[in-house]
Design an enzyme around this catalytic site. Structure first.
Site, PDB file in Angstrom:
ATOM      1  N   HIS A  71     -40.543 -44.980  -0.019  1.00 16.13           N
ATOM      2  CA  HIS A  71     -39.947 -44.074   0.853  1.00 16.13           C
ATOM      3  C   HIS A  71     -39.379 -42.493   0.309  1.00 16.13           C
ATOM      4  CE1 HIS A  71     -39.122 -47.662   3.485  1.00 16.13           C
ATOM      5  NE2 HIS A  71     -40.055 -47.134   4.420  1.00 16.13           N
ATOM      6  N   LYS A 114     -37.199 -53.626  17.841  1.00 19.87           N
ATOM      7  CA  LYS A 114     -38.032 -53.369  16.061  1.00 19.87           C
ATOM      8  C   LYS A 114     -37.147 -54.944  15.943  1.00 19.87           C
ATOM      9  CE  LYS A 114     -41.989 -50.753  13.848  1.00 19.87           C
ATOM     10  NZ  LYS A 114     -41.999 -50.245  13.292  1.00 19.87           N
ATOM     11  N   ARG A 162     -50.814 -46.072   2.794  1.00 25.49           N
ATOM     12  CA  ARG A 162     -50.824 -47.148   1.211  1.00 25.49           C
ATOM     13  C   ARG A 162     -51.641 -47.490   2.197  1.00 25.49           C
ATOM     14  NH1 ARG A 162     -45.119 -49.579   2.858  1.00 25.49           N
ATOM     15  NH2 ARG A 162     -46.533 -49.318   5.085  1.00 25.49           N
ATOM     16  N   SER A 209     -41.402 -52.268   3.267  1.00 27.16           N
ATOM     17  CA  SER A 209     -39.820 -53.083   3.119  1.00 27.16           C
ATOM     18  C   SER A 209     -39.809 -54.480   3.736  1.00 27.16           C
ATOM     19  CB  SER A 209     -38.827 -52.430   4.318  1.00 27.16           C
ATOM     20  OG  SER A 209     -38.680 -50.965   4.662  1.00 27.16           O
TER      21      SER A 209
END
Lengths: 166, 166, 166, 166, 166, 166
Positions: D17, D41, D90, D128
C-alpha cells in the site's frame, strides 16, 4: 425439442440474468429458470422472495417458466426432461468456476450439456453480490435491477439496518 | 427452428472439433460446419483439402453439413438463416479471444448469438496447431485426429520436407 | 507538472485509442501520443500514414500532441521529460503483456511509471488487428474507427487486393 | 489540478500500500488514502486502529492525507472534489475484481476514472490477508509491514488467542 | 536426497490428492503429506479424521508418510529437513493463489522450493469443496473419493443434517 | 535416481533460464538442458550458437549438461532415461501453453511428468523475445543476460542491421 435449465440463486435477479434468459428463450423450446433452494449460501432473500422477483422479472418472455429446486442440478435435468444447462459467461473468475461446475455436472450425468451465453457487454461485470453491496452503501441500484427489485432490496436492507444486521 | 454455424479453419479437423460438432447437432435443427476460406492464415492444407477432411470426419452425424465460406461470419449467418455461432471453449487464452470475436460479431449483427460448448475434458488442451507441430517432429498424432486425417497430415509434411519447407 | 507518453503502433488509431487519450489528457499537463516507428511489426500503414491518422483523430483534444519515436520508450521518457507511460487495459491477454512491458520499462528506468486506464466498456474488446481483419473480409468498420480512418483502411486494402497481397 | 482517492480497508496497511501511495503522490496534486469504514468486511482492526496505522505509515509522504469514509467511493469523489481512484494492480484475481469495481463506479459516476498503478515487483503477491494468516501461524511479518504495524498485528492476535478467537 | 512436503487441508482427501501424492513419491526420496491443523478454515472433519482418511488413502504408496502440522509450512520444512513443497496445479484460480503462497514461502525461507505437479486431466477440476457440496445435495461422490471416504463424508453430513447444521 | 530434461529454444539463454536450471539441479541427480534444434521457430541464433551460450552460462552448475535434440521431447525422455520435464512457470500466458504441452506430452508418453518451478520473482516477466526486442531498439540488456551473451546478441543484431534485416 430441446429443453434447458437456467439455474441460479437469483438473490436478487438482475438485468444480466434477464438478458441471458431472453437469449436462451430464443434458442430452446422451453427454458426453466431454476431458483436454487440452497440454505447454505445464506442469501439476502428467502427462496419465496427470490421466486417472486424472478417470476415478475421474466413475465412476458415466452417459453420461460420459473421453478424452485432443492438438489443437484443434474437430477433436476432428469426430472424436467431437460438436456442443457444455461450459464451466463461474464468474466474470468466466472470462467474457471463455470468450467469446474460444467465438468462436474457432466461427470455425474453424461447427457448434461452446459451452454454458455454472453450477456450484453454492458452487463459483463454485473452480479447480484455487487448490487447488494452498493445498496448497503445506499447507492442507487436502478441501473442494475428492475424498479420493483430495487424497492425490495432497499426495503430488505432498511429492515436489516434497523436490526443492526448490516 | 434454430440453425447454427460452427466456423473454423479446420486445418485439419481434430477429435475436439468432432466432439463439439456432435454436441451442437443435438441442440440445433441444423448445424453448418463452416470452413473458412481465408488465405491470410497460411494453412497447411488448401480449403478443398480441409473441406474434404471435415466432410469425411463429420459424415454420419445427423443434421450437420460442411460448407465453405469466404467472408464475415455475420454475413454467413444471414445467408444461411442461422442465428447462432457455435464455438468450443477450451482454455483460458481461448476465452479472451472468443469473447472479443463474439462481441465484435454481435456488434456487427445484433442477432448474432455465440453459443459456447465445452468439449470432452480429454480434448480440453487439443488444437490443430499442436497436432501439426507434433507431426512435424514425427510424433504419432493418432490420438488427436481420425486415421485418414493422420495419413493426410503425414503425407503433406513428407511432401514439405522433400521441398525443404519444414 | 506531470507529463505522460501514450505509446502505440496506432495501425490504425481506433475509437479505443481516442477514448484512452481523452481520459489521459484530463489527468496530465501534457500527453504525447507516441507513434512507434518499428519496422519489425510489419504494420499495414507507413509510419507517416499512422501519424497523419493519429493527428487527425486526436486534433482538438487539449494537451495532446502526436509524435514519432524510434527506440525504447524509456529513452523517449527522458527526452520528453515525461514520467508516466499511459496504457489502455482491455482484456486479460493485455494484462500479462502489459505487466511484462511495465516491469521491463521500470527495470530499465526506475522513474518509468506505467499508468493503466480503462477504456469505455464498449471498447473493451476492440483492437487494431481485429479492425483490419474485418476490413479484409469487407465488413463495415465504421463503429470502430472514425470515418476518415475507415476510408484509408478500405483504400489500403483495395490496393493490396489488386496486388494479390491480401 | 487533479485530486485522487486511494481507497482500501488497510487492515492493516502493508509495504505494498505504501509503495502505491508514494507512486500516486508523484502524479497527483493531492491523494486521499480513504480508509473504508465498512463493518461488513469483518476486519481484524477497528476503523480507528486502521486509520492510526495508515497515518503513521504514510506520514512524511507529501500531498497524502488519510481520511475515513463510510459510503460509496463515487460519493466520496464528489465530496473531496477528486476525479481519480487509485488502485494497485497486483495479480490476476485482482484484475477481474478491479475491472468490475471500476466499471461499476464509472457506471454510477461518469467522471470516476480509475487509475491502476503497479507496485514494486517484490510486492506483487503481497496482501493484508496473507499478512494476517502468517501472523496467526506465528510467522515473522517484518518483511511485509512496518515495525509498528507488525507489533500491533501481533498484539491483536495474542489478544484474540487469549479469548480463543483464533 | 531430497525430501518434500505435500501440505493441504485434506478435508477430505480426494482422488486428485492421491494422484499428486503418487507422482511426487516417484520423484523424491521421501514425501510427507502434511495435514494442516488450522482451526481457522472451519473444516468439515476434525484434524484426526482428516489424518485417518489421508493415511488410509495413501497407504501402500512407498515413501509417503502422513503427518500433522500446526504452523507455517516453512518451519515444517526445517523440522523435517525437507527442501521442496509439492502443490497440485489444477486451474487458473489455483495458479494465482499458488504463486502468491510460493513467493511468500520463499520470502520467509530462501531454500523453500515449490514444485508444481499436474494431476491426471480427469482431476483437473476436482476439489474437496465441490465434493462436499455435492454430498450435501445428496449426489454420489463415488467418482471423486475412495469408498471409505465417501462413507465418512455421507455419515458426517447425515449427522449435521440431524442437527440442522446443513 | 531421477533424471530430468529442461527443454527450450534458449535463443538466447537468460538469467531466468539459469535460475530455473540451478533450482532443478538441486532436486535431480542429473539435469539435461535440451536445446531444441527446431528450424521452424526461426531463432536469432543458430543451434550451435545457442548451445555454446547455454554451455558457457550453465558451466559450473553441478549435475547439469547441455545437449542438443531434434524431435519430440517425449522421445528424448526415453533416450536419456529421464522421467521429468522441467519448465519455468512465469506468468499467466505461460500457464495455459504449458498445461497444453504437459498434457500433450503425458498423452504421448504416460511416464512424462512435467515439473513446474518458479524463477526468482525478479525474473517473473523476463523472456528471450523481450530481450531481443530491447536489443534491437539498442537498449541495455545487461540486467537480463550474462555479459558474454549480451555481446553476442549485440554483435548479431549489428550484423543483421548492416544487412537491413532488422
Amino acid at each position: 425439442m430441446p429443453v434447458a435449465l437456467y439455474p441460479g440463486t437469483f438473490d436478487p435477479i438482475t438485468y444480466g440474468h434477464i438478458d441471458i434468459a431472453k437469449r436462451a428463450s430464443k434458442m430452446f423450446n422451453k427454458v426453466y429458470a431454476v431458483v436454487a433452494d440452497n440454505p447454505n449460501k445464506n442469501p439476502l432473500f428467502t427462496v419465496e422472495e427470490r421466486l417472486d422477483m424472478a417470476r415478475a422479472a421474466l413475465e412476458g418472455i415466452k417459453k420461460i417458466e420459473v421453478i424452485r429446486y432443492n438438489g443437484l442440478i443434474v437430477n433436476c435435468l432428469d426430472e424436467y426432461e431437460a438436456t442443457s444447462i444455461i450459464r451466463g459467461l461474464r468474466a474470468l473468475s466466472d470462467f474457471e468456476y463455470e468450467f469446474q461446475m460444467a465438468f462436474t455436472n457432466r461427470n455425474m450425468n453424461k447427457a448434461a450439456e452446459t451452454v454458455f451465453l454472453m450477456p450484453n457487454e454492458k452487463y459483463t461485470y454485473l452480479n447480484s453480490t455487487m448490487v447488494k453491496e452498493i445498496a448497503k452503501l445506499q447507492g442507487d441500484i436502478g441501473k442494475f435491477v428492475p424498479e420493483f427489485v430495487k424497492e425490495k432490496v432497499e426495503a430488505k436492507i432498511r429492515k436489516l439496518r434497523r436490526k443492526k444486521l448490516v
